[in-house]
Design a protein around this motif. Structure first.
Motif, PDB file in Angstrom:
ATOM      1  N   ALA A 200       5.540  33.288  -2.321  1.00  0.00           N
ATOM      2  CA  ALA A 200       6.962  33.517  -1.775  1.00  0.00           C
ATOM      3  C   ALA A 200       7.258  34.133  -0.642  1.00  0.00           C
ATOM      4  N   GLU A 201       6.585  35.378  -0.296  1.00  0.00           N
ATOM      5  CA  GLU A 201       6.826  36.173   0.918  1.00  0.00           C
ATOM      6  C   GLU A 201       6.124  35.393   2.160  1.00  0.00           C
ATOM      7  N   LEU A 202       4.984  34.653   2.171  1.00  0.00           N
ATOM      8  CA  LEU A 202       4.602  34.066   3.148  1.00  0.00           C
ATOM      9  C   LEU A 202       5.435  32.909   3.252  1.00  0.00           C
ATOM     10  N   ALA A 203       6.068  32.102   2.433  1.00  0.00           N
ATOM     11  CA  ALA A 203       6.886  30.854   2.831  1.00  0.00           C
ATOM     12  C   ALA A 203       8.124  31.370   3.200  1.00  0.00           C
ATOM     13  N   ALA A 204       8.823  32.477   2.864  1.00  0.00           N
ATOM     14  CA  ALA A 204       9.746  32.947   3.421  1.00  0.00           C
ATOM     15  C   ALA A 204       9.963  33.642   4.795  1.00  0.00           C
ATOM     16  N   ALA A 205       8.593  34.149   5.314  1.00  0.00           N
ATOM     17  CA  ALA A 205       8.252  34.656   6.524  1.00  0.00           C
ATOM     18  C   ALA A 205       8.268  33.232   7.518  1.00  0.00           C
ATOM     19  N   GLN A 206       7.555  32.325   6.894  1.00  0.00           N
ATOM     20  CA  GLN A 206       7.320  31.074   7.736  1.00  0.00           C
ATOM     21  C   GLN A 206       8.568  30.282   8.046  1.00  0.00           C
ATOM     22  N   ALA A 207       9.597  30.311   6.868  1.00  0.00           N
ATOM     23  CA  ALA A 207      10.992  29.508   7.211  1.00  0.00           C
ATOM     24  C   ALA A 207      11.747  30.406   8.253  1.00  0.00           C
ATOM     25  N   TYR A 208      11.614  31.791   8.412  1.00  0.00           N
ATOM     26  CA  TYR A 208      12.329  32.575   9.062  1.00  0.00           C
ATOM     27  C   TYR A 208      11.725  32.292  10.575  1.00  0.00           C
ATOM     28  N   THR A 209      10.409  32.231  10.647  1.00  0.00           N
ATOM     29  CA  THR A 209       9.862  31.956  11.963  1.00  0.00           C
ATOM     30  C   THR A 209      10.101  30.736  12.400  1.00  0.00           C
ATOM     31  N   HIS A 210      10.092  29.862  11.566  1.00  0.00           N
ATOM     32  CA  HIS A 210      10.194  28.334  12.084  1.00  0.00           C
ATOM     33  C   HIS A 210      11.631  28.100  12.624  1.00  0.00           C
ATOM     34  N   ILE A 211      12.632  28.825  12.136  1.00  0.00           N
ATOM     35  CA  ILE A 211      13.955  28.596  12.712  1.00  0.00           C
ATOM     36  C   ILE A 211      14.198  29.547  13.959  1.00  0.00           C
ATOM     37  N   GLU A 212      13.554  30.744  13.835  1.00  0.00           N
ATOM     38  CA  GLU A 212      13.827  31.464  15.029  1.00  0.00           C
ATOM     39  C   GLU A 212      13.266  31.076  16.320  1.00  0.00           C
ATOM     40  N   LEU A 213      11.874  30.285  16.047  1.00  0.00           N
ATOM     41  CA  LEU A 213      11.240  29.927  17.217  1.00  0.00           C
ATOM     42  C   LEU A 213      11.841  28.716  17.849  1.00  0.00           C
ATOM     43  N   GLY A 214      12.693  28.135  17.163  1.00  0.00           N
ATOM     44  CA  GLY A 214      13.461  27.038  17.739  1.00  0.00           C
ATOM     45  C   GLY A 214      14.813  27.162  18.532  1.00  0.00           C
ATOM     46  N   ARG A 215      15.177  28.546  18.293  1.00  0.00           N
ATOM     47  CA  ARG A 215      16.425  28.907  19.020  1.00  0.00           C
ATOM     48  C   ARG A 215      16.482  28.793  20.401  1.00  0.00           C
ATOM     49  N   SER A 216      15.436  29.355  21.157  1.00  0.00           N
ATOM     50  CA  SER A 216      15.429  29.218  22.579  1.00  0.00           C
ATOM     51  C   SER A 216      15.289  27.899  23.261  1.00  0.00           C
ATOM     52  N   PRO A 217      14.150  27.285  22.433  1.00  0.00           N
ATOM     53  CA  PRO A 217      14.225  26.018  23.290  1.00  0.00           C
ATOM     54  C   PRO A 217      15.066  24.938  23.001  1.00  0.00           C
ATOM     55  N   VAL A 218      15.851  25.102  21.683  1.00  0.00           N
ATOM     56  CA  VAL A 218      16.823  24.214  21.437  1.00  0.00           C
ATOM     57  C   VAL A 218      18.279  24.539  22.232  1.00  0.00           C
ATOM     58  N   LEU A 219      18.432  25.887  22.489  1.00  0.00           N
ATOM     59  CA  LEU A 219      19.632  26.130  23.514  1.00  0.00           C
ATOM     60  C   LEU A 219      19.399  25.575  24.985  1.00  0.00           C
ATOM     61  N   ALA A 220      18.056  25.906  25.466  1.00  0.00           N
ATOM     62  CA  ALA A 220      17.655  25.455  26.583  1.00  0.00           C
ATOM     63  C   ALA A 220      18.006  23.588  26.803  1.00  0.00           C
ATOM     64  N   ALA A 221      17.402  23.245  25.825  1.00  0.00           N
ATOM     65  CA  ALA A 221      17.675  21.538  25.813  1.00  0.00           C
ATOM     66  C   ALA A 221      19.059  20.879  25.557  1.00  0.00           C
ATOM     67  N   LEU A 222      19.946  21.984  24.883  1.00  0.00           N
ATOM     68  CA  LEU A 222      21.406  21.526  24.556  1.00  0.00           C
ATOM     69  C   LEU A 222      22.222  21.994  25.894  1.00  0.00           C
ATOM     70  N   GLU A 223      21.613  22.803  26.707  1.00  0.00           N
ATOM     71  CA  GLU A 223      22.599  23.267  27.742  1.00  0.00           C
ATOM     72  C   GLU A 223      23.642  22.289  28.438  1.00  0.00           C
ATOM     73  N   PRO A 224      23.175  21.104  28.691  1.00  0.00           N
ATOM     74  CA  PRO A 224      24.024  19.906  29.537  1.00  0.00           C
ATOM     75  C   PRO A 224      25.186  19.754  28.617  1.00  0.00           C
ATOM     76  N   PHE A 225      25.096  19.672  27.293  1.00  0.00           N
ATOM     77  CA  PHE A 225      25.912  19.393  26.206  1.00  0.00           C
ATOM     78  C   PHE A 225      26.845  20.467  25.891  1.00  0.00           C
ATOM     79  N   LEU A 226      26.786  21.645  26.165  1.00  0.00           N
ATOM     80  CA  LEU A 226      27.534  22.925  25.875  1.00  0.00           C
ATOM     81  C   LEU A 226      28.538  23.162  26.618  1.00  0.00           C
ATOM     82  N   ALA A 227      29.866  23.768  26.178  1.00  0.00           N
ATOM     83  CA  ALA A 227      30.948  23.915  26.880  1.00  0.00           C
ATOM     84  C   ALA A 227      30.724  25.554  27.255  1.00  0.00           C
ATOM     85  N   ASP A 228      31.367  26.068  28.145  1.00  0.00           N
ATOM     86  CA  ASP A 228      31.760  27.382  28.657  1.00  0.00           C
ATOM     87  C   ASP A 228      32.351  27.976  27.577  1.00  0.00           C
TER      88      ASP A 228
END
Length: 230
Positions: A200-228
């Motif tokens: 359970a603890e490993l799975a929860a940690a992996q779920a958290y890491t999986h989501i957080e690791l995607g934050r910066s790359p996703v924001l960078a890739a979405l930059e052309p689509f995002l409004a001010d």
């Protein structure tokens, strides 16, 4: 022998029609047509999808709840331009829900209170689609994977809390799948392994890491689509 009342059947049909309109509109918004700022008229959509205005109205209400459209005075439903804050808030909300749900899912799998069969099928389907170059279908399967993990938690409130986020998650996954596609596939496999092992603890940690690791790359890739923000 009792028969289902006609009203119940009509409700099922209406929900199916509304879901069909919702999914068609979501695909169109992801593709950029209609563009941000465009009006969505019930009459035009009713004619386009050959349905009454009732399922169209319900589809628009769902899209508004998910943040894709807004109702403006004298204009009606208008496609919203997504902001960086919208994406940040989505990531934050997912971090509140998914790791917690994953921990409980692993515990229930360990205790024999749930079966991993559906999760395994979703993971296999996702891998098959990506191997065949079927990107859109693979992304939909990835979304199903996240939804199934939360369902395995056995907490219906968590399932209902995630539901309004699924459309936005699909929008993100479709527009940014090149950002971390290979890593996401591997992380899903690792998360599945931890879940079926009942860790359970490993799975929860992996779920958290999986989501957080995607934050910066996703924001960078979405930059052309995002409004001010302003």
């Amino acid at each position: 022998m009792q028969h289902e009342p006609p009203a119940a059947v009509d409700d099922v049909d209406r929900e199916a029609l509304a879901d069909g309109v919702y999914r068609a509109l979501l695909r169109s918004i992801i593709a950029g047509e209609p563009a941000p700022g465009a009006r969505l008229k019930e009459r035009d959509l009713s004619e386009r999808y050959a349905v009454s205005r009732v399922p169209v109205r319900e589809a628009l209400q769902r899209l508004e709840a998910e943040g894709f459209i807004a109702t403006e005075p004298h204009r009606g439903a208008v496609v919203r331009r997504v902001t960086r804050r919208d994406i940040e808030e989505l990531f934050d909300a997912r971090l509140c829900i998914e790791p917690f749900a994953t921990r409980h899912a692993a515990t229930r799998l360990r205790d024999g209170l749930a079966s991993p069969a559906r999760l395994e099928a979703v993971l296999t389907r996702s891998q098959r689609h990506f191997s065949a170059g079927e990107e859109s279908a693979g992304i939909s399967s990835n979304l199903d994977f996240h939804e199934e993990v939360v369902r395995l938690s056995g907490n219906s409130l968590l399932v209902r809390s995630l539901k309004p986020m699924l459309g936005r998650m699909e929008w993100i996954f479709q527009l940014t799948h090149d950002a971390r596609e290979d890593e996401q596939v591997l992380e899903h496999v690792e998360l599945y392994d931890a879940l079926v092992a009942g860790n359970a603890e490993l799975a929860a940690a992996q779920a958290y890491t999986h989501i957080e690791l995607g934050r910066s790359p996703v924001l960078a890739a979405l930059e052309p689509f995002l409004a001010d923000e302003g």
